[in-house]
Design a protein around this motif. Structure first.
Motif, mmCIF file in Angstrom:
data_model
loop_
_atom_site.group_PDB
_atom_site.id
_atom_site.type_symbol
_atom_site.label_atom_id
_atom_site.label_comp_id
_atom_site.label_asym_id
_atom_site.label_seq_id
_atom_site.Cartn_x
_atom_site.Cartn_y
_atom_site.Cartn_z
ATOM 1 N N GLU A 73 -12.636 -17.667 -10.820
ATOM 2 C CA GLU A 73 -12.506 -17.135 -9.581
ATOM 3 C C GLU A 73 -13.792 -16.846 -8.901
ATOM 4 O OE1 GLU A 73 -9.070 -14.795 -9.153
ATOM 5 O OE2 GLU A 73 -7.867 -16.114 -10.603
ATOM 6 N N THR A 74 -14.804 -17.167 -9.288
ATOM 7 C CA THR A 74 -16.267 -16.967 -8.370
ATOM 8 C C THR A 74 -16.473 -17.962 -7.390
ATOM 9 O OG1 THR A 74 -17.457 -18.285 -10.073
ATOM 10 C CG2 THR A 74 -17.239 -16.064 -10.673
ATOM 11 N N THR A 75 -15.620 -18.909 -7.266
ATOM 12 C CA THR A 75 -15.732 -19.988 -6.386
ATOM 13 C C THR A 75 -14.376 -20.145 -5.618
ATOM 14 O OG1 THR A 75 -15.471 -21.879 -7.585
ATOM 15 C CG2 THR A 75 -17.701 -21.076 -7.370
ATOM 16 N N VAL A 76 -14.597 -20.616 -4.499
ATOM 17 C CA VAL A 76 -13.473 -21.260 -3.920
ATOM 18 C C VAL A 76 -12.641 -22.412 -4.559
ATOM 19 C CG1 VAL A 76 -12.449 -22.292 -1.793
ATOM 20 C CG2 VAL A 76 -14.175 -20.572 -1.519
ATOM 21 N N SER A 77 -13.317 -23.329 -5.062
ATOM 22 C CA SER A 77 -12.610 -24.398 -5.921
ATOM 23 C C SER A 77 -12.241 -23.987 -6.904
ATOM 24 C CB SER A 77 -13.601 -25.689 -5.918
ATOM 25 O OG SER A 77 -14.875 -25.085 -6.473
ATOM 26 N N GLY A 78 -12.885 -22.996 -7.834
ATOM 27 C CA GLY A 78 -12.434 -22.634 -9.041
ATOM 28 C C GLY A 78 -11.249 -21.707 -9.018
ATOM 29 N N THR A 79 -11.096 -20.780 -7.813
ATOM 30 C CA THR A 79 -10.093 -19.972 -7.696
ATOM 31 C C THR A 79 -8.578 -21.077 -7.260
ATOM 32 O OG1 THR A 79 -11.274 -18.335 -6.833
ATOM 33 C CG2 THR A 79 -9.256 -18.274 -6.030
ATOM 34 N N ALA A 80 -8.916 -21.829 -6.421
ATOM 35 C CA ALA A 80 -7.850 -22.708 -6.068
ATOM 36 C C ALA A 80 -7.315 -23.622 -7.427
ATOM 37 C CB ALA A 80 -8.405 -23.812 -5.191
ATOM 38 N N MET A 81 -8.286 -24.101 -8.270
ATOM 39 C CA MET A 81 -7.624 -24.652 -9.654
ATOM 40 C C MET A 81 -6.996 -23.768 -10.429
ATOM 41 S SD MET A 81 -8.024 -27.971 -9.244
ATOM 42 C CE MET A 81 -7.471 -27.748 -7.742
ATOM 43 N N THR A 82 -7.574 -22.503 -10.664
ATOM 44 C CA THR A 82 -6.973 -21.407 -11.388
ATOM 45 C C THR A 82 -5.689 -21.010 -11.090
ATOM 46 O OG1 THR A 82 -9.196 -20.775 -11.999
ATOM 47 C CG2 THR A 82 -7.130 -19.268 -12.368
ATOM 48 N N LYS A 83 -5.339 -21.017 -9.668
ATOM 49 C CA LYS A 83 -4.084 -20.515 -8.970
ATOM 50 C C LYS A 83 -3.047 -21.947 -9.028
ATOM 51 C CE LYS A 83 -5.559 -16.801 -5.698
ATOM 52 N NZ LYS A 83 -5.674 -16.741 -4.461
ATOM 53 N N ALA A 84 -3.485 -23.049 -9.169
ATOM 54 C CA ALA A 84 -2.630 -24.315 -8.920
ATOM 55 C C ALA A 84 -2.258 -24.328 -10.771
ATOM 56 C CB ALA A 84 -3.527 -25.296 -8.634
ATOM 57 N N TYR A 85 -3.331 -24.093 -11.440
ATOM 58 C CA TYR A 85 -2.827 -24.149 -12.939
ATOM 59 C C TYR A 85 -1.698 -23.203 -13.216
ATOM 60 C CZ TYR A 85 -3.837 -23.634 -18.052
ATOM 61 O OH TYR A 85 -3.440 -23.643 -19.438
ATOM 62 N N HIS A 86 -2.091 -21.901 -13.015
ATOM 63 C CA HIS A 86 -0.967 -21.066 -13.446
ATOM 64 C C HIS A 86 0.196 -21.203 -12.477
ATOM 65 C CE1 HIS A 86 -3.501 -18.310 -15.655
ATOM 66 N NE2 HIS A 86 -4.283 -18.474 -14.778
ATOM 67 N N GLU A 87 0.431 -21.591 -11.595
ATOM 68 C CA GLU A 87 1.618 -22.140 -10.555
ATOM 69 C C GLU A 87 2.337 -23.253 -11.313
ATOM 70 O OE1 GLU A 87 4.735 -21.853 -7.969
ATOM 71 O OE2 GLU A 87 3.404 -20.573 -8.609
ATOM 72 N N ALA A 88 1.689 -24.026 -12.035
ATOM 73 C CA ALA A 88 2.006 -25.452 -12.566
ATOM 74 C C ALA A 88 2.821 -24.912 -13.873
ATOM 75 C CB ALA A 88 1.092 -26.390 -12.828
ATOM 76 N N ARG A 89 2.069 -24.019 -14.368
ATOM 77 C CA ARG A 89 2.688 -23.321 -15.755
ATOM 78 C C ARG A 89 4.015 -22.563 -15.605
ATOM 79 N NH1 ARG A 89 -0.373 -23.242 -20.470
ATOM 80 N NH2 ARG A 89 0.796 -21.251 -21.086
ATOM 81 N N HIS A 90 3.924 -21.925 -14.458
ATOM 82 C CA HIS A 90 5.263 -21.238 -14.070
ATOM 83 C C HIS A 90 6.417 -22.093 -13.635
ATOM 84 C CE1 HIS A 90 7.741 -18.135 -12.321
ATOM 85 N NE2 HIS A 90 7.819 -18.938 -11.123
ATOM 86 N N ILE A 91 6.063 -23.011 -12.961
ATOM 87 C CA ILE A 91 7.141 -24.078 -12.614
ATOM 88 C C ILE A 91 7.623 -24.768 -13.876
ATOM 89 C CG2 ILE A 91 7.603 -26.429 -11.392
ATOM 90 C CD1 ILE A 91 5.388 -25.169 -9.172
ATOM 91 N N ILE A 92 6.841 -25.223 -14.993
ATOM 92 C CA ILE A 92 7.172 -26.030 -15.805
ATOM 93 C C ILE A 92 8.181 -24.955 -16.864
ATOM 94 C CG2 ILE A 92 6.493 -27.123 -18.085
ATOM 95 C CD1 ILE A 92 3.973 -27.875 -16.687
ATOM 96 N N LYS A 93 7.467 -23.641 -17.102
ATOM 97 C CA LYS A 93 8.445 -22.735 -17.996
ATOM 98 C C LYS A 93 9.744 -22.579 -17.133
ATOM 99 C CE LYS A 93 6.525 -19.710 -20.406
ATOM 100 N NZ LYS A 93 5.737 -18.344 -20.727
ATOM 101 N N GLN A 94 9.691 -22.362 -16.030
ATOM 102 C CA GLN A 94 11.221 -22.301 -15.148
ATOM 103 C C GLN A 94 11.959 -23.375 -15.341
ATOM 104 O OE1 GLN A 94 10.603 -21.692 -11.015
ATOM 105 N NE2 GLN A 94 12.037 -19.940 -11.026
ATOM 106 N N HIS A 95 11.278 -24.505 -15.271
ATOM 107 C CA HIS A 95 12.188 -25.895 -15.434
ATOM 108 C C HIS A 95 12.693 -26.138 -16.762
ATOM 109 C CE1 HIS A 95 13.460 -30.032 -14.353
ATOM 110 N NE2 HIS A 95 12.857 -30.392 -15.572
ATOM 111 N N VAL A 96 12.237 -25.700 -17.745
ATOM 112 C CA VAL A 96 12.533 -25.786 -19.220
ATOM 113 C C VAL A 96 13.320 -24.386 -19.541
ATOM 114 C CG1 VAL A 96 11.056 -27.651 -19.644
ATOM 115 C CG2 VAL A 96 10.400 -25.358 -20.297
#
Length: 171
Positions: A73-96
């Motif tokens: 989270e030291t860059t704007v792009s790294g922060t965006a990807m980290t947040k997207a990754y965690h959100e995707a994991r949350h959505i998948i876990k919720q879905h299953v």
């Protein structure tokens, strides 16, 4: 005019899925064959789907400009990807219906990569050059059951482990 518009659809289900079908990239793709131009008929949906325009556009236009290494989270792009990754994991876990104690394994190479990672976590994947040095008493060998319907990349990878693999035949 695309073939999907030439033939009237007969069922309510076909009508429902038509907008989704029309967004599959290459759905009307043709190729040159010894029998003249032929339309590609894709039938391997179990292994991998086709590109889907709304998803590809979202990746290109919204995520693409920010693609970077995750877990920083030291860059704007790294922060965006980290947040997207965690959100995707949350959505998948919720879905299953996964709970807080359930583990979601991810890998950049799809299901085959996840199965290989899982086998390594279980300690079943031995480097090929050391396989001859590994003797496991039959009573201690883990048994893995796979069905005759497994995708070859799943069935084959289990056969390459130190587990005893039982293939459940067709009933």
């Amino acid at each position: 005019m695309p073939a999907s518009e030439k033939t009237p659809l007969n069922t309510e289900l076909e009508n429902y899925f038509l907008p989704f079908r029309q967004n599959i990239i290459g759905i009307e793709q043709e190729f040159d064959s010894p029998f003249g131009k032929q339309r590609i008929l894709y039938t391997d949906w179990t292994a991998s789907g086709r590109l889907y325009r709304p998803i590809e556009e979202k990746i290109t236009n919204e995520f693409g400009p920010f693609v970077a290494n995750t877990h920083t989270e030291t860059t704007v792009s790294g922060t965006a990807m980290t947040k997207a990754y965690h959100e995707a994991r949350h959505i998948i876990k919720q879905h299953v219906n996964a709970g807080p104690d359930d583990v979601l394994l991810t890998d950049g190479t799809g299901m085959t990569g996840v199965i290989n990672k899982f086998q390594r976590i279980l300690g079943l994947k031995v480097p090929e050059q050391l396989k001859g040095c590994t003797e496991i008493p039959e009573a201690l060998r883990m048994v893995v059951f796979v069905s005759h319907m497994e995708h070859h990349s799943n069935q084959t990878s289990w056969l390459e482990t130190i587990a005893k693999v039982e293939i459940i035949p067709a009933n």
